[in-house]
Write an enzyme that holds these catalytic residues in place. Structure first.
Site, PDB file in Angstrom:
ATOM      1  N   ARG A  42      44.229  33.645  34.024  1.00 46.44           N
ATOM      2  CA  ARG A  42      43.273  34.040  35.067  1.00 46.44           C
ATOM      3  C   ARG A  42      43.919  35.097  35.955  1.00 46.44           C
ATOM      4  O   ARG A  42      45.134  35.259  35.969  1.00 46.44           O
ATOM      5  CB  ARG A  42      42.827  32.831  35.888  1.00 46.44           C
ATOM      6  CG  ARG A  42      43.949  32.041  36.524  1.00 46.44           C
ATOM      7  CD  ARG A  42      43.409  30.860  37.328  1.00 46.44           C
ATOM      8  NE  ARG A  42      44.500  30.067  37.883  1.00 46.44           N
ATOM      9  CZ  ARG A  42      45.087  29.050  37.251  1.00 46.44           C
ATOM     10  NH1 ARG A  42      44.685  28.697  36.038  1.00 46.44           N
ATOM     11  NH2 ARG A  42      46.077  28.375  37.812  1.00 46.44           N
ATOM     12  N   GLU A  78      44.833  46.809  30.570  1.00 47.33           N
ATOM     13  CA  GLU A  78      45.168  45.903  29.475  1.00 47.33           C
ATOM     14  C   GLU A  78      45.804  44.645  30.071  1.00 47.33           C
ATOM     15  O   GLU A  78      46.609  44.736  31.000  1.00 47.33           O
ATOM     16  CB  GLU A  78      46.145  46.569  28.500  1.00 47.33           C
ATOM     17  CG  GLU A  78      45.575  47.784  27.793  1.00 47.33           C
ATOM     18  CD  GLU A  78      44.419  47.431  26.881  1.00 47.33           C
ATOM     19  OE1 GLU A  78      44.478  46.374  26.211  1.00 47.33           O
ATOM     20  OE2 GLU A  78      43.442  48.212  26.839  1.00 47.33           O
ATOM     21  N   ARG A 104      49.639  26.840  51.547  1.00 48.41           N
ATOM     22  CA  ARG A 104      50.665  25.978  50.971  1.00 48.41           C
ATOM     23  C   ARG A 104      51.422  25.238  52.085  1.00 48.41           C
ATOM     24  O   ARG A 104      51.290  25.591  53.268  1.00 48.41           O
ATOM     25  CB  ARG A 104      51.637  26.813  50.126  1.00 48.41           C
ATOM     26  CG  ARG A 104      51.014  27.329  48.841  1.00 48.41           C
ATOM     27  CD  ARG A 104      52.042  27.918  47.913  1.00 48.41           C
ATOM     28  NE  ARG A 104      51.442  28.291  46.628  1.00 48.41           N
ATOM     29  CZ  ARG A 104      52.130  28.714  45.583  1.00 48.41           C
ATOM     30  NH1 ARG A 104      53.454  28.833  45.657  1.00 48.41           N
ATOM     31  NH2 ARG A 104      51.519  29.013  44.453  1.00 48.41           N
ATOM     32  N   ASN A 130      47.958  31.816  49.609  1.00 51.09           N
ATOM     33  CA  ASN A 130      49.240  31.102  49.670  1.00 51.09           C
ATOM     34  C   ASN A 130      49.586  30.603  51.063  1.00 51.09           C
ATOM     35  O   ASN A 130      50.450  29.723  51.216  1.00 51.09           O
ATOM     36  CB  ASN A 130      50.382  31.999  49.166  1.00 51.09           C
ATOM     37  CG  ASN A 130      50.405  32.163  47.664  1.00 51.09           C
ATOM     38  OD1 ASN A 130      50.969  33.131  47.145  1.00 51.09           O
ATOM     39  ND2 ASN A 130      49.787  31.248  46.928  1.00 51.09           N
ATOM     40  N   TRP A 131      48.922  31.134  52.088  1.00 49.41           N
ATOM     41  CA  TRP A 131      49.170  30.638  53.441  1.00 49.41           C
ATOM     42  C   TRP A 131      48.801  29.161  53.571  1.00 49.41           C
ATOM     43  O   TRP A 131      49.271  28.479  54.489  1.00 49.41           O
ATOM     44  CB  TRP A 131      48.384  31.450  54.471  1.00 49.41           C
ATOM     45  CG  TRP A 131      48.843  32.859  54.646  1.00 49.41           C
ATOM     46  CD1 TRP A 131      48.189  33.995  54.275  1.00 49.41           C
ATOM     47  CD2 TRP A 131      50.079  33.308  55.236  1.00 49.41           C
ATOM     48  NE1 TRP A 131      48.928  35.109  54.586  1.00 49.41           N
ATOM     49  CE2 TRP A 131      50.090  34.714  55.189  1.00 49.41           C
ATOM     50  CE3 TRP A 131      51.171  32.632  55.799  1.00 49.41           C
ATOM     51  CZ2 TRP A 131      51.156  35.468  55.673  1.00 49.41           C
ATOM     52  CZ3 TRP A 131      52.238  33.381  56.281  1.00 49.41           C
ATOM     53  CH2 TRP A 131      52.217  34.784  56.219  1.00 49.41           C
ATOM     54  N   ASP A 162      54.123  34.128  38.049  1.00 47.56           N
ATOM     55  CA  ASP A 162      53.691  32.740  38.146  1.00 47.56           C
ATOM     56  C   ASP A 162      54.674  31.797  37.465  1.00 47.56           C
ATOM     57  O   ASP A 162      55.323  32.159  36.483  1.00 47.56           O
ATOM     58  CB  ASP A 162      52.306  32.601  37.506  1.00 47.56           C
ATOM     59  CG  ASP A 162      51.643  31.283  37.831  1.00 47.56           C
ATOM     60  OD1 ASP A 162      51.915  30.734  38.919  1.00 47.56           O
ATOM     61  OD2 ASP A 162      50.858  30.798  37.006  1.00 47.56           O
TER      62      ASP A 162
END
Length: 242
Positions: free
Chosen positions: A189, A202, A66, A63-64, A15
């Site tokens: 998130r 983890e 966008r 994401n499509w 990200d």
């Protein structure tokens, strides 16, 4: 790092590409291009360290939505990545895997991607899994649908369905259980990534944006992981018993 075991399977939510570019007065695609350099370094580092499987959240089902020009640019980057990394993947016995709604990918991407997946399927080194047009909820729904179809066809009894049989129908069934999930850029998130698989993984969050994430940052995440006690619902005292 201490002597605790390494994670077998690491997942990364890569990200921050767009924000990294915006802070430099550049278009978002500039950040994605720089992020591709991080992919190369992190894949190489993970293989050299001895990680068994690395799953990268490259493109989500959401994401499509966008802007079309950004989606097109991302598909072009993916196409170039598959072509440019072909030799390194094969020379280092990396097994390429892809999960998600792969039929939504353009032919430009599908043909070289499927070709390299097939060519590398016998490789016995690290598994590199690209999550493309992937969503965790969609993955769970797909597993439920496959089990329902098997029940309807009489191939499995409903009473035989448990966590193990369900997990075997998920897209990641061919990979080891997820041990460590890394997310870059300071967000906290999961963003619909490997929702079932993160049950006992983890979690590691870093402020570093993906285009700046390099080998040393991966090592920091691994050091954090190896200092944790993984109890899986047990107590520390139970784990200490021989």
């Amino acid at each position: 790092m201490n002597g605790a075991p390494l994670p077998r399977h690491i997942g990364i939510i890569m990200d921050g590409n767009g924000r990294w570019a915006s802070r430099r007065g550049q278009p978002r695609i500039f950040g994605h291009r720089e992020g591709a350099k991080s992919v190369r370094e992190v894949v190489r580092a993970a293989r050299e360290i001895g990680i068994s499987a690395l799953t990268l959240f490259a493109f989500s089902e959401q994401n499509w939505d966008r802007p079309p020009d950004e989606v097109d640019a991302l598909m072009e980057l993916l196409y170039k990545y598959v072509l440019e990394e072909h030799d390194e993947i094969m020379q280092n016995s990396i097994r390429l895997v892809a999960i998600g709604a792969l039929d939504r990918l353009p032919n430009l991407v599908r043909e070289p991607l499927f070709g390299l997946i097939d060519e590398s399927k016998e490789n016995r080194g690290m598994a590199l899994c690209l999550a493309l047009s992937y969503g965790g909820r969609e993955d769970i729904a797909g597993a439920a649908r496959r089990l329902a179809e098997e029940v309807r066809a009489g191939r499995i009894d409903p009473d035989e369905i448990n966590e193990v049989t369900f997990e075997s129908r998920l897209a990641t069934a061919q990979l080891p259980p997820l041990d460590l999930l890394i997310r870059t850029s300071g967000e906290f998130r999961l963003s619909n990534f490997l929702l079932w698989q993160t049950a006992y993984a983890e979690l590691y969050f870093t402020e570093v944006m993906w285009p700046d994430f390099r080998r040393e940052h991966l090592l920091e995440a691994l050091d954090s992981y190896r200092q944790r006690e993984r109890r899986f619902g047990l107590t520390t005292e139970q784990l200490a018993k021989p």
